[in-house]
Design an enzyme around this catalytic site. Structure first.
Site, short mmCIF file in Angstrom:
data_model
loop_
_atom_site.label_atom_id
_atom_site.label_comp_id
_atom_site.label_asym_id
_atom_site.label_seq_id
_atom_site.Cartn_x
_atom_site.Cartn_y
_atom_site.Cartn_z
N GLU A 19 0.82 -1.21 0.00
CA GLU A 19 0.00 0.00 0.00
C GLU A 19 0.86 1.26 0.00
OE1 GLU A 19 -3.11 0.30 -0.56
OE2 GLU A 19 -3.51 -1.85 -0.56
N GLN A 23 1.04 7.08 -4.98
CA GLN A 23 1.73 7.90 -6.00
C GLN A 23 2.50 7.06 -7.02
OE1 GLN A 23 1.10 11.10 -5.77
NE2 GLN A 23 0.21 11.08 -3.74
N LEU A 36 11.74 5.19 -6.81
CA LEU A 36 10.29 5.27 -6.60
C LEU A 36 9.82 6.68 -6.28
CD1 LEU A 36 9.16 2.08 -4.61
CD2 LEU A 36 8.20 2.95 -6.74
N GLY A 37 10.72 7.52 -5.82
CA GLY A 37 10.34 8.88 -5.48
C GLY A 37 9.57 8.96 -4.16
N TYR A 38 9.21 10.19 -3.79
CA TYR A 38 8.50 10.43 -2.52
C TYR A 38 9.18 9.64 -1.40
CZ TYR A 38 4.87 12.36 -5.54
OH TYR A 38 4.18 13.10 -6.47
N TYR A 59 -6.68 6.00 4.64
CA TYR A 59 -6.80 5.01 3.57
C TYR A 59 -5.98 3.75 3.87
CZ TYR A 59 -5.45 2.52 -0.60
OH TYR A 59 -5.17 1.51 -1.48
N ASP A 114 -9.56 6.18 -1.93
CA ASP A 114 -8.42 6.74 -2.66
C ASP A 114 -8.94 7.40 -3.93
OD1 ASP A 114 -9.10 4.62 -4.29
OD2 ASP A 114 -7.09 3.72 -4.34
N CYS A 152 -17.98 2.94 -21.02
CA CYS A 152 -19.18 2.75 -20.18
C CYS A 152 -20.12 1.68 -20.75
CB CYS A 152 -19.93 4.06 -20.05
SG CYS A 152 -19.02 5.34 -19.16
N CYS A 169 -25.96 3.83 -12.87
CA CYS A 169 -25.02 4.95 -12.75
C CYS A 169 -25.68 6.24 -13.22
CB CYS A 169 -23.77 4.67 -13.58
SG CYS A 169 -22.59 6.05 -13.59
N SER A 196 6.20 15.85 -9.46
CA SER A 196 4.78 16.23 -9.43
C SER A 196 4.60 17.73 -9.25
CB SER A 196 4.07 15.49 -8.30
OG SER A 196 4.64 15.82 -7.05
#
Length: 345
Positions: A33, A38, A76-78, A116, A134, A195, A204, A296
């Site tokens: 998770e 991101q 992976l960043g962040y 989350y 999310d 759809c 929907c 980002s």
């Protein structure tokens, strides 16, 4: 329960075979998770496999050094995600005897775990009735119920949180949560949504209207800032110099000596930073073409200066042998450039 029943039925037929879906081990679910925050599944999957191989248990992760963790995370960043994983693993080792907490409240209190992630771990591992929310889930709900309230507004966050909790399948929250996330990832996609094959199309409220393309609505638009990085790749015999960052986007990663700002070569060598860094007469052997690295929220314009110099003011730098550079966790921008140099030698 029509909504939940339909997405669960769809999920059993269409779900992807992913390793974290074949386990209820909270450690592995937690790692997956955090990696997938991101990060797209296609990009995150090899990192997940490698991370679990390097650190099979919470104790293994807790006992590793920060450099080891960041090296496995590299690309992976962040990077705050990796630092939080490491910190929390040590808390679980020391305060919970290396056993992952089983209560939502205790899980939510751990560093790096928000609503989350706590809901995902609680439902997937312990079948507790906490709904995940999310981007994928928000998109599905906004379209299905034709909710035009911005999902990033305080009112919108409250609406979607209450709605997702109201819809959860109490008897099987784990499957319900996985189903609605997968539905958003594969069926109710951000763009080019088909759809006509959606099992929820008859109920929907956005089906057949322009709302499919308009929803979900967001208030905030991300402002991109430009930054200018000039890295000094210093060659001194078989050595070079690195510095460990202590703040910013790449906190705790290693980089070459950096002079930040938009300069020509002539301007750069007359800066205070340049004069304070070098002793004697440094020779600029090569300057890379300008490299753009998009994050980002930032666009980093980077130049690598290859400088030959026997001595620098190295109080803030680590002198290493070139052969050891792969041992250090580096920003992917620097790692790619180093590999390109090696490739073209």
């Amino acid at each position: 329960m029509i909504f939940s029943d339909e997405i669960i039925k769809w999920y059993h037929t269409n779900k992807r075979d992913l390793p974290w879906r074949n386990t209820t081990n909270p450690y592995k679910i937690w790692i997956s998770e955090i990696i997938l925050q991101q990060t797209k599944v296609s990009q995150g999957l090899p990192y997940y496999i490698n991370f679990i191989e390097e650190f099979p248990t919470i104790t293994d992760l807790a006992n590793a050094s920060e450099d080891q963790v960041l090296k496995v995370w590299q690309g992976l960043g962040y990077y705050s995600r990796a630092r939080n994983l490491h910190f929390t693993a040590k808390i679980i080792r020391d305060d919970f005897n290396s056993q992952f907490p089983t209560e939502y409240k205790l899980i939510r209190e751990l560093r790096g775990i928000g609503d989350y992630t706590a809901a995902a771990i609680s439902s997937f591992c312990y079948n507790l009735p906490y709904a995940v929310l999310d981007g994928n889930v928000s998109r599905v709900l906004s379209r299905y119920f034709a909710i035009e309230t911005p999902i990033d507004s305080s009112t919108g966050k409250k609406i979607f949180k209450e709605l997702s909790q109201k819809l959860i399948n109490i008897e099987n929250p784990a499957i319900h949560n996985q189903a609605i996330m997968e539905f958003g990832a594969l069926m109710c996609t951000p763009k080019k949504t088909d759809c006509s094959i959606c099992p929820l199309r008859n109920s929907c409220k956005s089906f057949g209207t322009e709302l499919v393309e308009l929803l979900p609505i967001k208030n905030k638009s991300l402002k991109i800032t430009n930054k200018y990085f000039n890295y000094m790749i210093i060659s001194s015999e078989n050595h070079t110099y690195l510095q460990k960052r202590t703040s910013g986007i790449w906190n705790s990663l290693y980089q070459f000596p950096l002079i930040e700002g938009e300069f020509t070569e002539g301007q750069l060598v007359n800066t205070k930073q340049w004069k304070n860094l070098f002793i004697g007469d440094p020779i600029i052997e090569k300057i890379s073409t300008k490299i753009k690295h998009k994050l980002s929220h930032q666009l980093i314009h980077t130049s690598f200066y290859h400088v030959k110099c026997d001595e620098i003011n190295d109080a803030d730098f680590l002198k290493i042998n070139w052969s050891e550079i792969e041992k250090y966790p580096l920003p992917i921008l620097i790692d790619k450039y180093i590999k390109s140099i090696i490739l073209h030698k």
